[in-house]
Design a protein around this motif. Structure first.
Motif, PDB file in Angstrom:
ATOM      1  N   LYS A 273      37.531 -34.312  45.126  1.00  0.00           N
ATOM      2  CA  LYS A 273      36.486 -33.802  45.125  1.00  0.00           C
ATOM      3  C   LYS A 273      36.517 -32.213  44.655  1.00  0.00           C
ATOM      4  N   ARG A 274      37.362 -31.478  45.526  1.00  0.00           N
ATOM      5  CA  ARG A 274      37.347 -30.004  45.259  1.00  0.00           C
ATOM      6  C   ARG A 274      37.551 -29.705  43.875  1.00  0.00           C
ATOM      7  N   ILE A 275      38.398 -30.356  42.925  1.00  0.00           N
ATOM      8  CA  ILE A 275      38.870 -30.101  41.496  1.00  0.00           C
ATOM      9  C   ILE A 275      38.196 -31.228  40.581  1.00  0.00           C
ATOM     10  N   ALA A 276      37.200 -32.030  40.811  1.00  0.00           N
ATOM     11  CA  ALA A 276      36.837 -32.949  40.274  1.00  0.00           C
ATOM     12  C   ALA A 276      35.667 -32.335  39.031  1.00  0.00           C
ATOM     13  N   HIS A 277      35.632 -31.200  39.051  1.00  0.00           N
ATOM     14  CA  HIS A 277      34.847 -30.594  38.241  1.00  0.00           C
ATOM     15  C   HIS A 277      35.531 -30.185  36.592  1.00  0.00           C
ATOM     16  N   ILE A 278      36.894 -30.193  37.208  1.00  0.00           N
ATOM     17  CA  ILE A 278      37.866 -29.759  35.980  1.00  0.00           C
ATOM     18  C   ILE A 278      38.563 -31.100  35.211  1.00  0.00           C
ATOM     19  N   ALA A 279      38.241 -30.598  33.800  1.00  0.00           N
ATOM     20  CA  ALA A 279      38.730 -31.974  33.127  1.00  0.00           C
ATOM     21  C   ALA A 279      39.844 -31.239  32.113  1.00  0.00           C
ATOM     22  N   GLU A 280      40.970 -32.048  31.673  1.00  0.00           N
ATOM     23  CA  GLU A 280      41.830 -31.466  31.113  1.00  0.00           C
ATOM     24  C   GLU A 280      41.953 -32.313  29.584  1.00  0.00           C
ATOM     25  N   LEU A 281      41.769 -31.599  28.851  1.00  0.00           N
ATOM     26  CA  LEU A 281      41.440 -31.771  27.351  1.00  0.00           C
ATOM     27  C   LEU A 281      42.806 -32.152  26.386  1.00  0.00           C
ATOM     28  N   GLY A 282      42.791 -33.334  25.647  1.00  0.00           N
ATOM     29  CA  GLY A 282      43.935 -33.579  25.005  1.00  0.00           C
ATOM     30  C   GLY A 282      43.436 -34.236  23.552  1.00  0.00           C
ATOM     31  N   VAL A 283      44.078 -33.687  22.306  1.00  0.00           N
ATOM     32  CA  VAL A 283      43.595 -34.114  20.934  1.00  0.00           C
ATOM     33  C   VAL A 283      44.830 -34.467  20.469  1.00  0.00           C
ATOM     34  N   SER A 284      45.017 -35.605  19.752  1.00  0.00           N
ATOM     35  CA  SER A 284      46.133 -35.851  18.794  1.00  0.00           C
ATOM     36  C   SER A 284      45.481 -36.793  17.633  1.00  0.00           C
ATOM     37  N   ILE A 285      46.239 -36.404  16.226  1.00  0.00           N
ATOM     38  CA  ILE A 285      45.684 -36.870  15.285  1.00  0.00           C
ATOM     39  C   ILE A 285      46.998 -37.166  14.387  1.00  0.00           C
ATOM     40  N   LEU A 286      46.888 -38.368  13.787  1.00  0.00           N
ATOM     41  CA  LEU A 286      48.063 -38.817  12.816  1.00  0.00           C
ATOM     42  C   LEU A 286      48.295 -37.677  11.669  1.00  0.00           C
TER      43      LEU A 286
ATOM     44  N   TYR B  85      46.352 -37.077   8.560  1.00  0.00           N
ATOM     45  CA  TYR B  85      45.023 -36.704   8.743  1.00  0.00           C
ATOM     46  C   TYR B  85      44.786 -35.203   9.244  1.00  0.00           C
ATOM     47  N   TRP B  86      45.881 -34.490   9.236  1.00  0.00           N
ATOM     48  CA  TRP B  86      45.667 -33.196   9.668  1.00  0.00           C
ATOM     49  C   TRP B  86      45.199 -32.229   8.520  1.00  0.00           C
ATOM     50  N   GLY B  87      44.171 -31.346   8.914  1.00  0.00           N
ATOM     51  CA  GLY B  87      43.724 -30.311   8.052  1.00  0.00           C
ATOM     52  C   GLY B  87      42.496 -31.029   7.345  1.00  0.00           C
ATOM     53  N   LEU B  88      41.918 -32.155   7.859  1.00  0.00           N
ATOM     54  CA  LEU B  88      40.581 -32.544   7.101  1.00  0.00           C
ATOM     55  C   LEU B  88      39.444 -32.348   8.014  1.00  0.00           C
ATOM     56  N   GLY B  89      39.838 -31.687   9.220  1.00  0.00           N
ATOM     57  CA  GLY B  89      38.510 -31.368   9.955  1.00  0.00           C
ATOM     58  C   GLY B  89      37.961 -32.339  11.108  1.00  0.00           C
ATOM     59  N   LEU B  90      39.328 -33.338  11.212  1.00  0.00           N
ATOM     60  CA  LEU B  90      38.984 -34.286  12.401  1.00  0.00           C
ATOM     61  C   LEU B  90      39.020 -33.632  13.887  1.00  0.00           C
ATOM     62  N   GLY B  91      39.911 -32.821  13.840  1.00  0.00           N
ATOM     63  CA  GLY B  91      40.081 -31.820  15.076  1.00  0.00           C
ATOM     64  C   GLY B  91      38.636 -31.301  15.492  1.00  0.00           C
ATOM     65  N   THR B  92      38.035 -30.654  14.589  1.00  0.00           N
ATOM     66  CA  THR B  92      36.633 -30.155  14.843  1.00  0.00           C
ATOM     67  C   THR B  92      35.813 -31.317  15.325  1.00  0.00           C
ATOM     68  N   ILE B  93      35.714 -32.297  14.645  1.00  0.00           N
ATOM     69  CA  ILE B  93      34.694 -33.542  14.987  1.00  0.00           C
ATOM     70  C   ILE B  93      35.015 -33.886  16.384  1.00  0.00           C
ATOM     71  N   LEU B  94      36.317 -34.024  16.668  1.00  0.00           N
ATOM     72  CA  LEU B  94      36.509 -34.671  17.987  1.00  0.00           C
ATOM     73  C   LEU B  94      36.413 -33.700  19.184  1.00  0.00           C
TER      74      LEU B  94
END
Length: 175
Positions: free
Chosen positions: A84-97, A100-109
């Motif tokens: 409960k005390r830390i449920a407001h914190i989320a860890e973010l992760g992004v991975s792309i093949l 497809y790097w450099g095509l703007g997919l990271g921005t969209i995600l």
């Protein structure tokens, strides 16, 4: 992204488990920027499917998949703790093949994740760690208002065994 590419972003569902395992292994083989290695997600398909069902029903966790046609080409997640005390914190992760790097997919995600977090009304801090050598990812996170909070010296190891520094970054959602 090119207008010619038909990109679909949607939440992961249990039937995505097999392809997600395959894609995660490939991403792990392609880059040392992630904690994940060539083994990918360390779960049997059946257990991953159960976890994907739980994620889909969660109010504080999400896994988005990016599809070109019917192929998964990227993934992005927010994962919060159950305490409960830390449920407001989320860890973010992004991975792309890598293809497809450099095509703007990271921005969209990133846009999808941040819109979801704001709409949740439950996530107020997002944290991430990123290798200091991953300058493109750091630039992406900074573009979305993430700030560097510190450096974790020797926070990871490269494929050749050398130590790598890791940057801790965060963003407050209600600011």
């Amino acid at each position: 992204m090119s207008d010619a590419l038909e990109l679909t972003i949607r939440e992961a569902i249990p039937s995505d488990a097999a392809e997600l395992l395959t894609v995660s292994r490939k991403i792990g083989e392609e880059t040392e920027f992630l904690v994940m290695d060539e083994k990918g997600i360390h779960l049997p398909e059946e257990l991953l499917a159960i976890q994907l069902a739980d994620l889909y029903e969660s109010e504080t966790n999400v896994l988005f998949l990016a599809f070109l046609g019917d192929q998964i080409v990227g993934q992005a997640s927010l994962k919060s703790a159950s305490e409960k005390r830390i449920a407001h914190i989320a860890e973010l992760g992004v991975s792309i093949l890598q293809a497809y790097w450099g095509l703007g997919l990271g921005t969209i995600l990133m846009e999808e994740l941040l819109e979801w977090a704001e709409a949740s009304g439950k996530i107020f801090r997002i944290e991430l760690t990123v290798q200091a050598q991953n300058t493109r990812a750091i630039a992406l996170y900074e573009k979305f208002g993430f700030k560097q909070e510190g450096i974790l010296e020797r926070g990871a190891r490269g494929n050749d065994g050398r130590f790598l520094d890791v940057v801790l970054m965060s963003k407050m959602i209600d600011e």
